[in-house]
Design a protein around this motif. Sequence first.
Motif, short mmCIF file in Angstrom:
data_model
loop_
_atom_site.label_atom_id
_atom_site.label_comp_id
_atom_site.label_asym_id
_atom_site.label_seq_id
_atom_site.Cartn_x
_atom_site.Cartn_y
_atom_site.Cartn_z
N ASN A 113 0.83 -1.22 0.00
CA ASN A 113 0.00 0.00 0.00
C ASN A 113 0.85 1.26 0.00
O ASN A 113 0.50 2.26 -0.63
CB ASN A 113 -0.93 0.01 1.22
CG ASN A 113 -2.05 -1.00 1.10
OD1 ASN A 113 -2.56 -1.25 0.01
ND2 ASN A 113 -2.44 -1.61 2.22
N ASN A 117 0.70 4.01 -2.96
CA ASN A 117 0.07 5.30 -2.66
C ASN A 117 1.02 6.42 -2.23
O ASN A 117 0.65 7.59 -2.29
CB ASN A 117 -0.98 5.11 -1.56
CG ASN A 117 -2.07 4.13 -1.96
OD1 ASN A 117 -2.61 4.21 -3.05
ND2 ASN A 117 -2.38 3.19 -1.08
N ASN A 238 -5.79 7.11 2.73
CA ASN A 238 -5.21 8.40 3.13
C ASN A 238 -4.83 8.45 4.61
O ASN A 238 -4.83 9.53 5.23
CB ASN A 238 -6.17 9.55 2.82
CG ASN A 238 -6.47 9.65 1.34
OD1 ASN A 238 -5.61 9.42 0.50
ND2 ASN A 238 -7.71 9.97 1.01
#
Length: 422
Positions: A113, A117, A238
């Motif tokens: 991840n 990201n 986020n």
Amino acid sequence: MKIVIIGGGFAGINLAKELLNQKDIEVILVDKNNYNFFPPLIYQVGTAFLEPSSISYPFRKFFAGKKNLQFRLGELVEVVPAENKIILNNGELNYDKLVFATGAETNYFGMENVKKNAIPMKTLSDAIVMRNTLLKNLEKAAICKDIRKRREYLTIVVAGGGPTGVEVSGMFAEMRKSILIKEYPELATSASNIYLVDGGDALLSPMSKASQEDTLEALQKMGVIVKLNARVTDYIDNTVHFADGETIVTKNLIWAAGVSAKVFAGIPTESYGRGRRLATDAYSKVNGMENVYAIGDTAILEGDPKFPGGHPQVAQVAIQQALNLAKNFKAAKQNKELRPFEYKDKGSMAIIGKNKAVVDLPKPEWHFKGFFAWFIWLFVHLFSLITYRNRFQTFYNWTVAYFAKDQSLRMIIRPDKKNNIT
């Protein structure tokens, strides 16, 4: 003798330069990019204080007129040691000597991840992506009415307390103080936090304790929230997750937490050492292979009692190994004795912000901070750039930024219409 060099960073370009005009030596430098760039300054491209062209230069222009140097754009696919041949994504090349100078790549420590990201800080392309992402998030924040959502756009987390992490954090802190208030009046009353996080117990761990303490104090005075012993474990939805269960919500995770070497098809497993680096002897020859060498970040010289864990992955090691290997190639042609590599530590440094830096010199053990250290950092980095053109451009941009406390390079340049702001 035909020498093929894979990679045109500090190690590769200096090896090629040192072999210039050598009779009976043909050098072919292979790189997946058509330009050399200066990694220590990519964070200034990423924060829009330098143009990409200020720290990069085309290989073909650099090699123009140099009869025994050639450039080949391509990416290594496989090595065929039995045939002294490499296979590229666009053809093949034979060699008498093959030199790996491929540097290192971003290490995400298996966190998919984070890899997907986060914003890496290793290549010039990474820096351009970072610049576009940060500028687009500022524009989104400027029109966002939801205070909580706006904070996500404005919060920045920098993972990695090495020179890159310190330098990026300091630059963001200065931008927040001198630029955002002027150019984004919509955000004047909005909270924006800058976090610098590291899994260790100190910033700039290879440097002196004085440098570590001075850096921590300077960043905290600039408003950077420094979190040590804070190991990132995930970045999803986020949200940055830490090993102790804490989280930080942000759309901006900048990953400067580590690097690892690359693995190449055709190289035996036993030729790799710690950190997947190609294990070499004192003459940069890869263990267990003939006619294959490795220098710079991709190599680990085994057997040096002064550096049992391998030499640090810094520019000076790469440059010195390149120069030593070039001398040995020349000596071998003349049947002279080869010289083992011995690293001469010239010191280390990191910039924190305007008029703020730390410098450690090994002999004698001197430590500098503040304006004088900042000036040394500027001088060393300016004259380390590959051409006079790069030096002039960078000096001009730095001069403008110093006196104006600003730069006018904050353009969102999209490669295509798909990369839009919505």
